[in-house]
Motif scaffolding. Structure first.
Motif, short mmCIF file in Angstrom:
data_model
loop_
_atom_site.label_atom_id
_atom_site.label_comp_id
_atom_site.label_asym_id
_atom_site.label_seq_id
_atom_site.Cartn_x
_atom_site.Cartn_y
_atom_site.Cartn_z
N ASP A 1 -18.66 10.06 -16.36
CA ASP A 1 -17.35 10.06 -17.03
C ASP A 1 -17.44 9.27 -18.33
O ASP A 1 -17.39 8.05 -18.32
CB ASP A 1 -16.28 9.49 -16.11
CG ASP A 1 -14.87 9.71 -16.67
OD1 ASP A 1 -14.74 10.30 -17.76
OD2 ASP A 1 -13.91 9.28 -16.01
N GLU A 2 -17.60 9.96 -19.42
CA GLU A 2 -17.74 9.37 -20.76
C GLU A 2 -18.73 8.21 -20.76
O GLU A 2 -18.40 7.08 -21.14
CB GLU A 2 -16.37 8.93 -21.28
CG GLU A 2 -15.38 10.09 -21.28
CD GLU A 2 -14.28 9.96 -22.32
OE1 GLU A 2 -14.53 9.33 -23.35
OE2 GLU A 2 -13.20 10.51 -22.08
N SER B 1 -11.03 12.66 -16.07
CA SER B 1 -11.42 11.58 -15.15
C SER B 1 -10.85 11.83 -13.76
O SER B 1 -11.54 11.60 -12.75
CB SER B 1 -10.92 10.22 -15.66
OG SER B 1 -11.55 9.91 -16.87
#
Ligand SMILES: Nc1ncnc2c1ncn2[C@@H]1O[C@H](COP(=O)(O)OP(=O)(O)OP(=O)(O)O)[C@@H](O)[C@H]1O
Ligand SMILES: [Mg+2]
Length: 262
Positions: A181-182, A61
């Protein structure tokens, strides 16, 4: 039996698309005393899809957040399409428009309709007229399969629908690169695929993408390259099939074995 010499980490990368678009050079990032990114070097070419994986806390991240300047870097440089990341002001707003970002939590504006969520950026930052912004937004909402929901509020949509709106909202700024991000890790299992399908479609359309995800199916289907991070470093990178079937480093082997058993 003798073990073969490990090949250099980059030896299996066969796909290289356009010219360099995101170039991360010698980047270091500290949070106070904590060394979060260590000597990161990564070039993402135009049209390339790079999946970043690695254990929790490895800096995935942080890397995304430095690329669109949500976080400053301690040293090194990051360029987007040849331009160094600006410090602040108008140039930073323009850079942010070049870099679309989709987070784990959908981050839609809860008091705005779906359509308004998508038109806000183009009207505010790109100074589009409302009618033009709405016309473009409708095309994007159609593309991600939520056109029917345009006049609803985010809370009236499922998580998968909200995440697809978040993708449409990022695309509305016509970014040069999309960071994810995810994007599916907060979703119920049945909604994961509808979001991944949109992302696969984007990849097939030639969007440059950096995707933090543990969805190996997506990586195999859409990624040109997998980058494995651990302890703030890029430990290994390879084409997805090579990486998943033949990880070189012990850290990657250990990480993959845990992913598969869970
Ligand atoms: N704002 C911050 N201040 C201090 N430390 C931070 C900050 N943000 C992240 N860190 C630390 O930096 C390291 C990397 O965090 P990061 O969120 O980038 O990891 P990650 O690989 O994305 O992990 P996850 O898989 O859990 O999302 C972690 O040890 C984290 O605690
Ligand atoms: Mg993270």
């Amino acid at each position: 039996m003798a073990t073969p010499d490990p090949a250099p980490a980059t030896s299996n990368i066969t796909v290289r698309r356009g010219d360099p678009l995101v170039v991360v050079t010698d980047v270091e990032k500290h949070y106070g005393d904590f060394h979060a990114l260590k000597d990161i070097n990564l070039t993402v070419n135009r049209g390339e899809v790079v999946v970043v994986i690695g254990p929790s806390g490895s800096g995935k991240s942080t890397l995304c957040r430095t690329i669109n300047r949500l976080e400053t870097i301690t040293s090194g440089s990051i360029t987007i399409d040849g331009k160094k990341l600006p410090e602040e002001g108008k140039a930073l707003a323009a850079l942010r428009a070049d870099v679309g970002m989709v987070f784990q939590s959908f981050n839609l504006f809860s008091h705005l309709t779906i359509l308004e969520n998508v038109t806000l950026g183009p009207m505010k930052v790109k100074k589009l007229k409302k009618a033009d912004a709405e016309a473009e937004a409708k095309v994007l909402l159609e593309r991600v399969g939520v056109a029917q929901q345009a006049s609803k509020l985010p809370a009236q949509l499922s998580g998968g629908q909200q995440q697809r709106v978040a993708i449409a909202r990022a695309l509305a700024m016509k970014p040069k690169v999309m960071l994810f991000d995810e994007p599916t890790s907060a979703l119920d299992p049945e909604m994961i695929n509808e979001v991944l399908d949109v992302m696969v479609g984007l990849a097939q359309d030639g969007m440059t993408m950096i995707v933090v995800t543990h969805e190996m199916g997506f990586a195999r289907k859409a990624a040109d390259r997998v980058v494995f991070m651990a302890d703030g470093q890029i430990v290994e990178e390879a084409a997805p099939d090579d990486f998943f079937t033949n990880p070189k480093s012990d850290r990657a082997k250990d990480f993959l074995s845990k992913l598969i058993t869970h």
